[in-house]
Scaffold this motif. Structure first.
Motif, short mmCIF file in Angstrom:
data_model
loop_
_atom_site.label_atom_id
_atom_site.label_comp_id
_atom_site.label_asym_id
_atom_site.label_seq_id
_atom_site.Cartn_x
_atom_site.Cartn_y
_atom_site.Cartn_z
N SER A 120 0.66 -1.20 -0.13
CA SER A 120 0.10 -0.01 -0.02
C SER A 120 0.88 1.34 -0.05
O SER A 120 2.02 0.95 0.54
CB SER A 120 -0.80 0.09 1.29
OG SER A 120 -1.78 -1.10 1.36
N ARG A 130 1.82 1.56 9.06
CA ARG A 130 0.75 1.74 10.21
C ARG A 130 1.41 1.23 11.69
O ARG A 130 2.36 0.56 11.79
CB ARG A 130 -0.59 0.90 9.96
CG ARG A 130 -0.21 -0.77 10.11
CD ARG A 130 -1.36 -1.46 9.91
NE ARG A 130 -2.40 -1.29 9.03
CZ ARG A 130 -2.82 -1.85 8.04
NH1 ARG A 130 -2.47 -3.14 7.87
NH2 ARG A 130 -3.75 -1.58 7.22
N ALA A 151 -2.80 -3.44 2.36
CA ALA A 151 -3.93 -3.69 2.87
C ALA A 151 -3.95 -4.63 4.12
O ALA A 151 -3.05 -4.30 4.81
CB ALA A 151 -5.03 -4.15 1.99
N GLU A 274 -5.87 0.50 13.41
CA GLU A 274 -6.69 1.57 12.64
C GLU A 274 -7.78 1.89 13.55
O GLU A 274 -8.43 2.80 13.04
CB GLU A 274 -7.42 0.95 11.55
CG GLU A 274 -6.28 0.44 10.59
CD GLU A 274 -5.69 1.44 9.48
OE1 GLU A 274 -6.22 2.51 9.58
OE2 GLU A 274 -4.45 1.14 9.05
N ARG A 341 -12.88 3.75 4.95
CA ARG A 341 -11.27 3.28 5.45
C ARG A 341 -11.32 1.97 5.64
O ARG A 341 -10.28 1.29 5.34
CB ARG A 341 -11.20 4.09 6.65
CG ARG A 341 -9.65 4.01 7.20
CD ARG A 341 -8.40 4.47 6.29
NE ARG A 341 -7.16 4.16 7.16
CZ ARG A 341 -5.91 4.03 6.46
NH1 ARG A 341 -6.08 4.67 5.17
NH2 ARG A 341 -5.01 3.84 7.16
N GLU A 344 -11.03 -0.34 2.62
CA GLU A 344 -9.82 0.17 1.93
C GLU A 344 -8.58 -0.71 2.70
O GLU A 344 -7.72 -1.34 1.95
CB GLU A 344 -9.63 1.43 2.04
CG GLU A 344 -8.42 1.89 1.01
CD GLU A 344 -7.88 3.39 1.32
OE1 GLU A 344 -6.76 3.63 0.78
OE2 GLU A 344 -8.84 4.00 1.86
N VAL A 345 -8.47 -0.46 3.92
CA VAL A 345 -7.13 -1.11 4.55
C VAL A 345 -7.60 -2.48 5.41
O VAL A 345 -6.41 -3.14 5.74
CB VAL A 345 -6.48 -0.06 5.38
CG1 VAL A 345 -6.07 1.23 4.59
CG2 VAL A 345 -7.62 0.28 6.58
#
Length: 621
Positions: A120, A130, A151, A274, A341, A344-345
């Protein structure tokens, strides 16, 4: 794919085709030594043996990320990663190995990108990163974004990229061949090859090799609830024990905090990175009490113990699929994450929750409980991947024998692995092991007209003798089941026995244990499980494509490994990292700041930890 014919002698045989095995193959083939050999017209004879088709290897299940101090999103420093790895492992980490892991992590990730891993991206095109549990800035300060991700499918990306590179390099595979024996010669001082069962033909094959590398993965199937795939039965570790070698720190098994309730299916740590929050039955975000600074992103062993403490205190919840069942879960609350979000991830996390829990994580609380996830201990290796014995207070390397990945223990994980460090370990130390093998091969390649093959007869004889013994055992297995029931219908089968063993081990060692739970498990294994395993026979007499044959060997491997794990756990009379002894609740650096080395007979010795930069101190998050 299977080889059209086996070579009389291989330069190297690699067992396992996940990230570690494939990295070793590429590290070997791309080394300066092998490049020079090829320029001289000498091609090394390499074979990769895998019990699965390589793209089914468990590496493909890794979700969250691979750790490296790239500093693409926030400033970072490999020294911080180095410190976090030591602290995360509760100071049972060999610091020379952890230093290599952290220092060369950025190089490893960049090389993966160059090989085709589709990470990503940040808005300016760099590899995205992350937060992950236990990764900090400034030596234990605020959390830092260090995990490079794709992802929530990073393992899938890495596995496919490495496999494609191996295919392009012309690596030969023996797929769906199950290795039954690790063969040593010269009184166990030299690798001689392996014995493997070709599941397609039903034949036992002796594979002669001057170098052998084991990259067979973990042993999650030891436990009833596990995130591991069906095939992770600790084969390489059990083969090592059977060959008269030891296992290091095998008592340390990581239980990932967030397994989807009663399935064991992993919900990645990325869900908490996240913004996901763990809540108890009262709706309280309880991690604030156990890890005030890092909360839900404390080290995994800390979070798993905290979850179990909440359940023990009566603040657990029932799985909505079984509302009247035991209250042995807590909630994962992802409702604070923006739904777009999330898709997406965290696409795989969302899909798993929707398909297996019939819940919408954007609206519903998700029931989770700890699940057996990773084996920190394993086959003892040097930082160059060489397998060794610990005897008479010294390291004794076994010539030509190597290991890498989860089945090995270079001791970068110590008593607890940080998220993102497993893929890094497999790729980095797999590559190093391959490079070390390359240097050995270059000294005396099989195909060189100047090769010295004087020792080959000894290696060949040892492998052939092992194959003959295994053929005799296979004939016995195929002779038909022993009638062990009153009505004439045989009841014993390996799948039932695996389930029974998993329940015994879960009750004995899952997250916490005592001398009593360990002793009870050993009694049950020796009294109820092992005698049945010894009598197992197949229900069909055909060898080809007979999955019960390999299942019998797998359950016997698991039993051997379970006993070693229980003996090592019994010997470590302290609580450290993933191992919580309720009868010895404190860490004891005076007596147990050392690696356990357990042998097949259950004897345990201890080896000092390499401490070079960071002396032990209290571990807090």
């Amino acid at each position: 794919m299977s080889p059209k014919r086996l070579e009389d002698m291989y330069d190297a045989v690699i067992v396992g085709a996940g990230a570690a095995g494939l990295s070793a193959a590429l590290g070997l083939l791309r080394s300066p030594e092998i490049t020079e050999l090829k320029e001289q017209g000498v091609d090394p004879k390499i074979l990769v043996v895998s019990k699965l088709q390589p793209l089914r290897s468990h590496t493909g299940s890794a979700e969250g990320g691979i750790a490296a101090s790239l500093g693409n999103v926030e400033s970072d420093d490999w020294h911080w990663h180095y410190y976090d790895t030591i602290k995360g492992g509760d100071w049972l980490v060999d610091q020379d190995a952890a230093k290599l892991l952290a220092e060369y992590a950025p190089q490893t990730v960049i090389n993966l990108e160059r090989q085709g891993v589709a990470f990503s991206r940040t808005e300016d095109g760099h590899i995205a990163q992350r937060r992950f549990g236990g990764h900090t800035r400034e030596f234990g300060g605020a959390p830092v974004k260090r995990a490079a991700y794709a992802a929530d499918r990073i393992g899938h990306q890495i596995l496919h990229a490495l496999w494609q590179q191996c295919v392009a390099a012309g690596v030969e595979f023996a797929e769906e061949w199950y290795v039954t024996d690790l063969v040593l010669a010269d009184d166990g001082k030299q690798a001689a090859g392996i014995v493997a069962f070709d599941t397609h033909s039903g034949k036992i094959q002796a594979i002669h090799a001057r170098n052998v590398l084991l990259a067979t993965g973990g042993a999650g199937r030891l436990f009833h609830t596990t995130s591991n795939s069906w095939d992770l039965t600790g084969d390489g570790m059990a083969l090592t024990l059977a060959a008269g070698l030891q296992l290091e720190d095998i008592e340390f098994v990581q239980f990932h905090p967030t397994g989807l309730a009663h399935t064991g299916i992993l919900l990645s740590e990325a869900a908490r990175a996240e913004g996901g929050i763990l809540r108890n039955a009262d709706g309280e975000p309880f991690m604030e009490r156990y890890a005030p600074e890092h909360k839900d992103l404390a080290a995994r062993d800390v979070v798993s113990r905290s979850i179990m403490a909440e359940i023990d205190a009566g603040r657990g919840v029932a799985d909505p699929k079984d509302p009247d069942g035991p209250k042995d879960c807590v909630w994962l609350d992802m409702t604070g994450i923006d739904p777009e979000r999330m898709k997406e991830v965290l696409p795989q996390v969302v899909e798993t929750i929707e398909q297996y829990a019939n819940l919408d994580p954007a609206k519903d609380l998700v029931p989770i409980k700890p699940t057996a996830h990773y084996t920190m201990g394993g086959i003892p290796i040097t930082t160059d991947g060489e397998v060794y014995r610990w005897a008479d207070g010294a390291v004794q390397v076994v010539d030509g024998l190597f290991a890498a990945g989860e089945c090995s223990c270079v001791s970068v994980h110590g008593a607890n692995r940080l998220g993102g460090n497993s893929l890094l370990d497999a790729c980095l130390f797999g590559t190093r092991a391959g490079q070390t093998m390359a240097a050995r091969i270059a000294e005396n390649p099989v195909d060189s007209p100047m090769a010295d093959d004087s020792a080959d007869d000894m290696l060949t004889d040892a492998a052939d003798q092992a194959a003959d013994s295994r053929k005799a055992e296979l004939d016995e297995l195929l002779a038909g089941p022993i009638d062990d029931s009153d009505d004439g219908v045989p009841t014993a089968n390996p799948y039932q026995l695996m389930a029974q063993l998993g329940s015994v081990m879960e009750q004995a060692l899952a997250v916490r244990c005592t001398a009593q739970t360990i002793d009870t498990a050993l009694t049950q294994i020796n009294g109820d499980i092992t005698p049945v395993a010894d009598t197992l026979r197949t229900h069909d007499k055909t060898a080809a494509f007979n999955q019960e044959v390999t299942a019998i060997w797998e359950v016997r491997h698991l039993i051997e490994l379970a006993e070693a794990m229980l003996h090592a756990s019994e010997s470590r009379q302290e609580s450290r990292g993933s191992m919580q002894r309720l009868d010895f609740p404190e860490r004891d650096d005076e007596h147990f700041l050392a690696h356990s080395m357990v042998a097949d007979d259950g004897s345990v010795s201890f080896k000092p930890v390499h401490i070079t930069d960071y002396p032990p101190k209290k571990r807090e998050y």
